[in-house]
Design a protein around this motif. Sequence first.
Motif, short mmCIF file in Angstrom:
data_model
loop_
_atom_site.label_atom_id
_atom_site.label_comp_id
_atom_site.label_asym_id
_atom_site.label_seq_id
_atom_site.Cartn_x
_atom_site.Cartn_y
_atom_site.Cartn_z
N ASP A 145 0.88 -1.39 -0.04
CA ASP A 145 -0.04 0.22 -0.05
C ASP A 145 0.94 1.41 -0.22
O ASP A 145 0.74 2.42 -0.65
N THR A 146 1.83 1.30 0.87
CA THR A 146 2.69 2.63 1.10
C THR A 146 3.61 2.66 -0.40
O THR A 146 3.66 3.56 -0.69
N ARG A 147 3.95 1.49 -0.85
CA ARG A 147 4.90 1.55 -2.05
C ARG A 147 3.99 2.06 -3.34
O ARG A 147 4.20 2.84 -4.16
N ALA A 148 2.67 1.58 -3.34
CA ALA A 148 1.68 2.23 -4.16
C ALA A 148 1.47 3.58 -4.39
O ALA A 148 1.36 4.38 -5.34
N LEU A 149 1.31 4.01 -2.92
CA LEU A 149 1.51 5.39 -2.89
C LEU A 149 2.42 6.26 -3.19
O LEU A 149 2.46 7.34 -3.80
N LEU A 150 3.75 5.68 -2.88
CA LEU A 150 4.87 6.19 -3.28
C LEU A 150 4.80 6.44 -4.81
O LEU A 150 5.45 7.62 -5.37
N ARG A 151 4.47 5.43 -5.59
CA ARG A 151 4.52 5.37 -6.96
C ARG A 151 3.35 6.57 -7.37
O ARG A 151 3.84 7.21 -8.39
#
Length: 312
Positions: free
Chosen positions: A218-224
């Motif tokens: 989830d946080t990786r997707a937000l970072l992207r």
Amino acid sequence: MTESDSPTFAIMGSGGMGGYIGAKLSQAGYRVSFIARGAHLEAMQNNGLKIEGPDETFVIDPIRATSDPKDIGPVDFVIFCVKLWDTEAAGDQCRDLIGPDTAVLSMQNGVDAEPILSGILGSQHVMGATSEIGANIIEPGFVRRFTPFAIIRFGEFDQRRSARSIQFSEAITAAGLGAEHVDNISLTIWDKFLWLVGASALNCVTRQPFGPVREDPDTRALLRQIMEEVMSVANAKGIPLTNENIETRLDYIDSLPGQAKVSMALDLERGNRLELPWLSGAVVRMGQELRVPTPANRVICAALKHYINGNV
């Protein structure tokens, strides 16, 4: 090499990054003057500047350190590393460091510094640069580099390979730093902005270092998503960032120590002022001007806005 026949340097803002770059140049034999203030300046004047890295430990002592550029006078290169909110004031102080062909290279985090410095000092004195060096002040007079590499990318905005840009490349290489003399420095500056906006946003809003942020889907997707918004704003401004830049920057974040954080996250923890208005805030501002949606960066600004001025 002797000091009399080599370029001279002033470090405007001798914190983590500036302190490290200046220390490496000084260690290599260049005449370097450090501009700092407060306890950090006092510690350097009394005990020198201690540097630690993954593969090095050394101290610059004696050291040329002052709070007043008038004590230094004109130099060949000014490495400009102050916090973004100090750009105008520090840029004005740089007048005392400027000679006929002095180059000022901002190693700051945003995309606003070069136009501001050009307006204060003249565009002929501003050379573009980025620094891929993660370093923080551990305590006054002590700087630690946490990235496994230390690279400076730089170039003239008119894309010439000038005599001074070649001289700068030679000095940075002699200091043991990675030197990349690039043609399109504007693209390079925006490429760094791409990752730094994302990294600062996620480190701060999650209060987590890189490891947990990049490993959680989830946080990786937000970072992207945050970086995709930066890319969209850049494209609207004519800066050709692509998805390849995003993938490369995600790989870069994956290469960093899991417990590392960018400087804005440390400022948040310490109750210091934040560079948010020049990072996600700048993306939102430019998105409004260009009619480019930036919803993720808007959420970051809303979540962190109450901390912008620190615990004051």
